[in-house]
Design a protein around this motif. Structure first.
Motif, PDB file in Angstrom:
ATOM      1  N   CYS A  20      -6.209  -6.479  -3.282  1.00 40.05           N
ATOM      2  CA  CYS A  20      -6.028  -6.831  -1.872  1.00 40.05           C
ATOM      3  C   CYS A  20      -7.359  -7.259  -1.254  1.00 40.05           C
ATOM      4  CB  CYS A  20      -5.448  -5.644  -1.113  1.00 40.05           C
ATOM      5  SG  CYS A  20      -6.365  -4.120  -1.372  1.00 40.05           S
ATOM      6  N   CYS A  45      -0.307  -6.343  -4.066  1.00 40.34           N
ATOM      7  CA  CYS A  45      -0.582  -4.917  -4.272  1.00 40.34           C
ATOM      8  C   CYS A  45       0.054  -4.374  -5.554  1.00 40.34           C
ATOM      9  CB  CYS A  45      -0.098  -4.091  -3.088  1.00 40.34           C
ATOM     10  SG  CYS A  45      -0.455  -2.340  -3.287  1.00 40.34           S
ATOM     11  N   CYS A  56      -2.429   4.215  -3.142  1.00 39.87           N
ATOM     12  CA  CYS A  56      -3.298   3.111  -3.551  1.00 39.87           C
ATOM     13  C   CYS A  56      -4.069   3.536  -4.790  1.00 39.87           C
ATOM     14  CB  CYS A  56      -4.256   2.785  -2.419  1.00 39.87           C
ATOM     15  SG  CYS A  56      -5.644   1.764  -2.923  1.00 39.87           S
TER      16      CYS A  56
HETATM   17  S1  SF4 Z   1      -3.781  -3.904  -3.931  1.00 37.09           S
HETATM   18 FE1  SF4 Z   1      -5.135  -2.751  -2.584  1.00 37.09          FE
HETATM   19  S2  SF4 Z   1      -3.830  -1.230  -1.621  1.00 37.09           S
HETATM   20 FE2  SF4 Z   1      -2.712  -2.002  -3.396  1.00 37.09          FE
HETATM   21  S3  SF4 Z   1      -3.255  -0.571  -5.028  1.00 37.09           S
HETATM   22 FE3  SF4 Z   1      -4.694  -2.268  -5.158  1.00 37.09          FE
HETATM   23  S4  SF4 Z   1      -6.451  -1.587  -3.942  1.00 37.09           S
HETATM   24 FE4  SF4 Z   1      -4.739  -0.269  -3.399  1.00 37.09          FE
END
Ligand code: SF4
Ligand code: SF4
Lengths: 426, 322
Positions: free
Chosen positions: A355, A399, A349
């Motif tokens: 998200c 994501c 991550c």
């Molecule tokens: S969407 Fe959420 S889980 Fe994916 S990289 Fe971004 S912060 Fe991390």
């Protein structure tokens, strides 16, 4: 797969499809010579089954695996059982499938006809569970959940599907009759029906509340409906039923009405079939019809490494064989070309926060995923709100690092249940 | 039975919005280009040399680290390239090659790789690199001395340096419009304020940085500088002067919102950004460094894990209606 919009100040706004204004009638798929029936009970190879290979079955006959079984499948045709075997689903869930070879006699079973004059919850549950739409009748008979609200879903919860909306628009009479039967049968205090926000609401039958549902995904998900329209905040880890609410597809209501009218269970499921190029076909197929039959009818090609999606693009699941059958709750089937399949990665991550922005349940997914990746399921649930997730899949959809977040989350929930059962059995 | 194909079986969702770490970094680099190219035009070949060296060495350090730690090669995600570019942009055009090398080494290896690579770094890598240079070789960042050999058609004094040494009186030498258009002495990529704002707005509109952080950072700068000025206009410079000088704008749009070292929840983002702005002005007006941006950012990076605990309650938490 949908590309991100160029300008993106807010999160993605995914809109559920709407049924076309003057919907065509579904095309009927001829009943195939061989049907596949799924039964949600594992096959135990050390025991003798009640129903055996070579047995003949009648149309509408219930198939129980063992003497004490409560789960059953219903054969939509009369014929011979040619095979009984195990089927492995997501997270290693084991089910059993039967293959029924149809005969020409089409002998009906009269089990249901005998009790069809007086609609009654118990008998309905013991004959009609696998009607198209899969009515959750057992929920009403289960002493553990006290259902006081029934929400009939005239809206499709996932993207792309229009099956329920189509039925809502075209089967008004049956819906009214079905609601009457349900009210009488269950005695539930409150019945509500969800309709798309722009639908004309001539449906407000006596005492039925109408909930207008926004087109924006995931507003049509049960937990969102509970929160937005029933003002019940879903309790983490509890099902809607634990909180006294049950959801039923509009198709189940219609099937109930039809079954009681003709004193015989019905087997034809309506579904939306979506080709690789996005063309849609509305289809009526008997439950148990293998998918390849439907694809053949519309000359839909599938190639190696394509994906066959049963359900919608956000919450559905991928089938691994063309013999996967149409089930009582199969509203959508789509084929995704292998080149349109977005890749997933094993990147960590990067904390981009998308998200968190998109999650309708305020789950801190960026932190949660670190614990799930490390198999720390209990910490994930205690400190990072694993159980608040309503399973919409949006976090995976956005994501940046392409982590299969939703898969981690479902696996985490699954593992928690396992841990709990282990603890209880110890 | 006909021949069975093998189908792709994986978990929902089956769609994705198309973003990847690579596109994210490419967009950040793209957004930084107007300011960087302006710097090259202004300071000539040496500036180009510094930027090119910074980007390439940053990538090489990551590659070397990948090799040494026997990990997968990750430079294709452009993350080091972006870090290198930002380090280069914060250096004067005359920075010697070894400074660039050390700067990117510290930024990439100590700022990022030792924490396990992308996503693990608690501090902004580029800022780590520059602050070590600032503390160790402060003279390099004396932009007046560094750019002595240049002929400019405008006040050839580093604005923040002038402010520190000559006081507010020196401010008459600078016009905000001139500063914004890049007519000032400074590091390669930070003199052209309007260009950085342009890039910042691009990133915000496309959703690649968190606008809450940038805006609250700018607000923190303006409000704090305004308050200082309210107290004693003879001693402190105007808010806009602070906004368009030093690393302020780069900090607001490129450094503070770095993903891994900044918060993701609304309240936390606003506290984080605003504190960055406040601290920058405090260091400038009270502290001993002419430009406090990088130290202010290190400081907010440090408190990030603490404040990011301020988050909205998850669905169904804290309610009792079961
Ligand atoms: S969407 Fe959420 S889980 Fe994916 S990289 Fe971004 S912060 Fe991390
Ligand atoms: S699937 Fe992801 S976005 Fe959806 S509720 Fe769960 S954590 Fe939130």
């Amino acid at each position: 797969m949908i590309k991100r919009s160029f300008i993106k100040l807010t999160g993605p706004r995914l809109l559920c499809d709407q049924v076309e204004p003057d919907p065509k009638k579904p095309e009927t798929i001829p009943i195939p010579p061989r049907l596949v029936l799924l039964l949600h009970e594992p096959l135990d190879s050390t025991r003798e089954t009640l129903i055996k290979k070579g047995d003949t079955v009648k149309r509408g006959e219930r198939l129980f695996l063992y003497k004490e079984s409560t789960e059953y499948a219903v054969s939509p045709v009369s014929g011979t059982i040619t095979s009984i075997a195990s089927y492995t689903g997501d997270f290693g869930t084991i089910a059993t499938y039967f293959i029924v070879e149809r005969d020409e006699k089409d002998t009906p079973s009269n089990g249901f006809a005998e009790i069809a004059d007086t609609p009654n919850l118990k008998s309905a549950d013991s004959f009609l569970r696998s009607l198209p739409g899969a009515p959750p009748l057992s929920r009403f008979t289960d002493p553990d959940c006290k259902i006081n609200t029934l929400v009939i879903e005239g809206t499709d919860s996932d993207l792309m599907s229009t099956t329920r909306q189509y039925l809502l628009a075209t089967s008004k009479e049956e819906i009214k009759r079905g609601i009457q039967i349900l009210r009488q049968m269950t005695g539930v205090a409150k019945i509500a029906i969800t309709v798309p926000e722009n639908a004309s609401d001539d449906l407000s039958a006596e005492g039925v509340q109408v909930f207008k549902i926004s087109q924006v995904y995931p507003k049509a998900l049960p937990q969102m409906i509970m929160q937005d329209h029933l003002e019940i905040i879903p309790v983490p880890g509890a099902t809607c039923e634990d909180q006294g609410v049950t959801f039923m597809s509009i198709e189940a209501v219609i099937s109930l009405a039809k079954a009681y009218a003709q004193k015989e269970p019905v087997f034809e499921k309506v579904l939306t079939v979506i080709a690789k190029d996005g063309t849609r076909h509305r289809v009526k197929a008997v439950i148990g019809t293998p998918l390849h039959r439907i694809f053949k009818q519309f000359k839909l090609q599938t190639n190696e490494r394509d994906r066959i999606i049963v359900g919608g693009p956000m919450m559905g699941h991928a089938a691994y064989t063309l013999y996967h059958p149409v089930g009582p709750d199969t509203d959508t089937v789509q084929i995704q070309d292998r080149d349109a399949i977005p890749y997933v990665s094993d990147y960590p991550c990067i904390n981009c926060g998308k998200c968190v922005r998109v999650c309708p349940a305020n789950v801190p997914v960026n932190l949660l995923v670190r614990y799930l990746e490390a198999d720390l399921y209990e910490e994930a649930a205690d400190n990072f709100d694993l159980q608040s997730c309503i399973e919409c899949g949006l976090c995976s959809y956005v994501c940046t690092a392409r982590i299969p977040l939703f898969q981690y989350i479902q696996l985490g929930k699954h593992q928690l249940i396992e841990l709990e059962t282990e603890a209880n059995n110890a | 039975m006909h021949k069975q194909n093998k189908y792709t079986v994986s978990h929902a969702p089956f769609w994705h919005d198309g973003d990847t770490v690579t596109t994210l970094n490419q967009n950040i680099i793209l957004a930084a280009l107007p300011a960087a190219i302006f710097g090259i035009l202004k300071f000539g070949a040496p500036a180009l040399g510094v930027l090119a060296l910074a980007v390439s060495t940053a990538m090489l350090w990551e590659l070397a680290f990948n090799f040494i730690s026997k990990r997968e090669i990750t430079i294709a995600d452009y993350d080091s390239a972006a870090i290198g570019l930002l380090v280069g942009m914060m250096l004067p055009a005359t920075a010697p090659w070894w400074i660039v090398l050390i700067g990117t080494l510290i930024a990439v290896v100590m700022g990022k790789m030792i924490y396990g690579g992308i996503g693990g770094n608690p501090f902004n890598p580029a800022v780590v690199g520059i602050s070590v240079l600032l503390v160790s070789w402060n003279a390099i960042f004396d932009f007046d001395a560094a750019l002595l050999n240049y002929e400019f058609g405008f006040t050839a004094l580093a604005p923040l340096g002038a402010l520190k040494h000559q006081g507010v009186a020196a401010m008459d030498l600078f016009q905000i419009k001139e500063l914004a258009m890049g007519n000032q002495v400074g590091s390669i990529g930070t003199v052209f304020g309007a260009g950085i704002i342009l890039g910042g707005i691009y990133l915000i509109l496309r959703g690649y940085i968190r606008w809450e952080i940038s805006l609250s950072y700018v607000a923190g700068i303006l409000i704090t500088a305004f308050l200082f000025r309210l107290v004693n206009p003879d001693l402190y410079a105007s808010p806009l002067f602070h906004l368009f000088t030093g690393y302020t704008l780069l900090g607001a749009f490129f450094l503070a919102p770095e993903n891994s070292s900044s918060p993701v929840n609304l309240t936390a983002m606003i506290i984080y950004g605003a504190m960055g702005g406040v601290m920058t002005i405090l260091i400038r007006n009270v502290g001993s460094y002419a430009d406090g941006t990088v130290f202010a950012i290190l400081l907010i990076n440090l408190i990030n894990p603490l404040i990011d605990r301020i988050r909205p309650q998850a669905l169904g938490k804290g309610v009792n209606n079961a």
